[in-house]
Design a protein around this motif. Structure first.
Motif, PDB file in Angstrom:
ATOM      1  N   HIS A 159       0.896  15.493 -14.306  1.00 50.70           N
ATOM      2  CA  HIS A 159       0.546  15.735 -13.128  1.00 50.70           C
ATOM      3  C   HIS A 159       0.071  14.438 -12.381  1.00 50.70           C
ATOM      4  O   HIS A 159      -0.773  13.887 -12.888  1.00 50.70           O
ATOM      5  CB  HIS A 159      -0.114  17.053 -12.715  1.00 50.70           C
ATOM      6  N   GLY A 160       0.491  14.057 -11.227  1.00 49.36           N
ATOM      7  CA  GLY A 160       0.268  12.592 -10.779  1.00 49.36           C
ATOM      8  C   GLY A 160       0.905  11.524 -11.357  1.00 49.36           C
ATOM      9  O   GLY A 160       0.774  10.539 -10.673  1.00 49.36           O
ATOM     10  N   LYS A 161       1.370  11.862 -12.515  1.00 45.63           N
ATOM     11  CA  LYS A 161       1.961  10.458 -13.275  1.00 45.63           C
ATOM     12  C   LYS A 161       3.640  10.527 -13.152  1.00 45.63           C
ATOM     13  O   LYS A 161       4.169   9.652 -12.974  1.00 45.63           O
ATOM     14  CB  LYS A 161       1.543  10.571 -14.619  1.00 45.63           C
ATOM     15  N   VAL A 162       4.055  11.840 -12.932  1.00 46.38           N
ATOM     16  CA  VAL A 162       5.471  12.071 -12.825  1.00 46.38           C
ATOM     17  C   VAL A 162       5.937  12.775 -11.538  1.00 46.38           C
ATOM     18  O   VAL A 162       5.157  13.896 -11.440  1.00 46.38           O
ATOM     19  CB  VAL A 162       6.042  13.051 -14.113  1.00 46.38           C
ATOM     20  N   GLN A 163       6.826  12.298 -10.815  1.00 44.96           N
ATOM     21  CA  GLN A 163       7.042  12.951  -9.242  1.00 44.96           C
ATOM     22  C   GLN A 163       8.496  13.234  -9.428  1.00 44.96           C
ATOM     23  O   GLN A 163       9.355  12.458  -9.643  1.00 44.96           O
ATOM     24  CB  GLN A 163       6.737  11.831  -8.312  1.00 44.96           C
ATOM     25  N   PRO A 164       8.849  14.382  -8.701  1.00 41.32           N
ATOM     26  CA  PRO A 164      10.319  14.635  -8.688  1.00 41.32           C
ATOM     27  C   PRO A 164      10.631  13.981  -7.533  1.00 41.32           C
ATOM     28  O   PRO A 164      10.406  13.624  -6.454  1.00 41.32           O
ATOM     29  CB  PRO A 164      10.309  16.167  -8.082  1.00 41.32           C
ATOM     30  N   GLY A 165      11.899  13.214  -7.700  1.00 45.95           N
ATOM     31  CA  GLY A 165      12.916  12.463  -6.779  1.00 45.95           C
ATOM     32  C   GLY A 165      13.728  13.203  -5.999  1.00 45.95           C
ATOM     33  O   GLY A 165      13.454  13.505  -4.858  1.00 45.95           O
TER      34      GLY A 165
ATOM     35  N   THR B 240      21.417  17.351 -11.844  1.00 45.56           N
ATOM     36  CA  THR B 240      20.402  16.218 -12.400  1.00 45.56           C
ATOM     37  C   THR B 240      19.500  16.103 -11.638  1.00 45.56           C
ATOM     38  O   THR B 240      19.541  15.690 -10.437  1.00 45.56           O
ATOM     39  CB  THR B 240      21.445  14.956 -12.743  1.00 45.56           C
ATOM     40  N   LEU B 241      17.885  16.142 -12.319  1.00 46.85           N
ATOM     41  CA  LEU B 241      16.890  16.065 -11.660  1.00 46.85           C
ATOM     42  C   LEU B 241      16.396  14.570 -11.879  1.00 46.85           C
ATOM     43  O   LEU B 241      16.048  14.272 -13.067  1.00 46.85           O
ATOM     44  CB  LEU B 241      15.907  17.108 -12.134  1.00 46.85           C
ATOM     45  N   LEU B 242      16.201  13.677 -10.815  1.00 41.21           N
ATOM     46  CA  LEU B 242      15.752  12.399 -10.826  1.00 41.21           C
ATOM     47  C   LEU B 242      14.171  12.571 -10.731  1.00 41.21           C
ATOM     48  O   LEU B 242      13.824  13.090  -9.936  1.00 41.21           O
ATOM     49  CB  LEU B 242      16.162  11.540  -9.777  1.00 41.21           C
TER      50      LEU B 242
ATOM     51  N   LYS C 102      16.738  12.860 -15.342  1.00 45.03           N
ATOM     52  CA  LYS C 102      17.105  11.521 -15.491  1.00 45.03           C
ATOM     53  C   LYS C 102      15.604  10.878 -15.020  1.00 45.03           C
ATOM     54  O   LYS C 102      15.088  11.062 -14.172  1.00 45.03           O
ATOM     55  CB  LYS C 102      18.185  10.996 -14.664  1.00 45.03           C
ATOM     56  N   VAL C 103      14.977   9.887 -15.815  1.00 42.11           N
ATOM     57  CA  VAL C 103      13.745   9.227 -15.561  1.00 42.11           C
ATOM     58  C   VAL C 103      13.955   8.010 -14.981  1.00 42.11           C
ATOM     59  O   VAL C 103      14.740   7.179 -15.718  1.00 42.11           O
ATOM     60  CB  VAL C 103      13.061   9.236 -16.950  1.00 42.11           C
ATOM     61  N   VAL C 104      13.403   7.760 -13.697  1.00 44.90           N
ATOM     62  CA  VAL C 104      13.594   6.461 -13.244  1.00 44.90           C
ATOM     63  C   VAL C 104      12.359   5.823 -13.309  1.00 44.90           C
ATOM     64  O   VAL C 104      11.321   6.555 -12.696  1.00 44.90           O
ATOM     65  CB  VAL C 104      14.224   6.761 -11.936  1.00 44.90           C
TER      66      VAL C 104
END
Length: 178
Positions: free
Chosen positions: A55-61, A81-83, A118-120
């Motif tokens: 939480h706070g480190k990974v954000q949904p795009g 696909t979730l970025l 997918k991690v950006v």
């Protein structure tokens, strides 16, 4: 007969018992749809879905929906696909836990909406941390009143949860307003 124009002084105050989601839902849904999210529910539940570690480190795009059609020209519902955006160090660890997050998201939504994450690597926008106001101490009368209201509940876990909820609600209100 003279009609009186409504002004701030003579207008009766209106009170509303609407949930926040009802009030901002109409505004949020077009914004969420623009980013590929069918509803704002996933965005609202994001902290619980990713957990304290991310939480706070990974954000949904955004959600990217495939545009495939069947042989008869009808659109086929395939998983999206979730970025997600995160920094480099977190991306390494998060990539290993992405399948579990995908399963939690699909369970939350109730269908296989996300097929891949997918991690950006991109800086995460930090939000201001707000600390909740401390709850006030309840009086003996307030404690007894809450205990009396849940006394007829036979399930002990439910009774305990309702009692805790009641105490939190009363403790957030000013003293004497219960």
């Amino acid at each position: 007969m003279k009609t009186m124009k409504a002004t701030a002084q003579n207008r009766a105050p209106r009170r509303s018992n609407h949930q926040l989601s009802e009030l901002i839902g109409k505004t949020m849904h077009p914004v969420a749809r623009k980013r590929g999210f069918a509803s704002a529910d996933l965005l609202a539940a994001w902290p619980e879905l990713v957990g304290k570690q991310y939480h706070g480190k990974v954000q949904p795009g955004r959600l990217i929906w495939p545009r495939t059609k069947s042989t008869d020209g009808e659109p086929v519902a395939e998983p999206a696909t979730l970025l997600v955006h995160t920094d480099g160090a977190t991306a390494l660890f998060f990539t290993h836990e992405a399948p579990q997050l995908r399963d939690r998201i699909n369970a939350f939504l109730g269908w296989n909406a996300v097929g891949r994450i997918k991690v950006v690597q991109r800086p995460v926008l930090r939000s201001k941390k707000t600390t909740p106001k401390p709850l006030r101490e309840l009086s003996e009368i307030e404690n007894r009143r809450i205990e009396q209201k849940v006394a007829d509940v036979s399930d002990e876990r439910l009774k305990s949860a309702l009692e805790k909820l009641g105490k939190c609600i009363v403790a957030r209100s000013p003293a004497g307003n219960t």
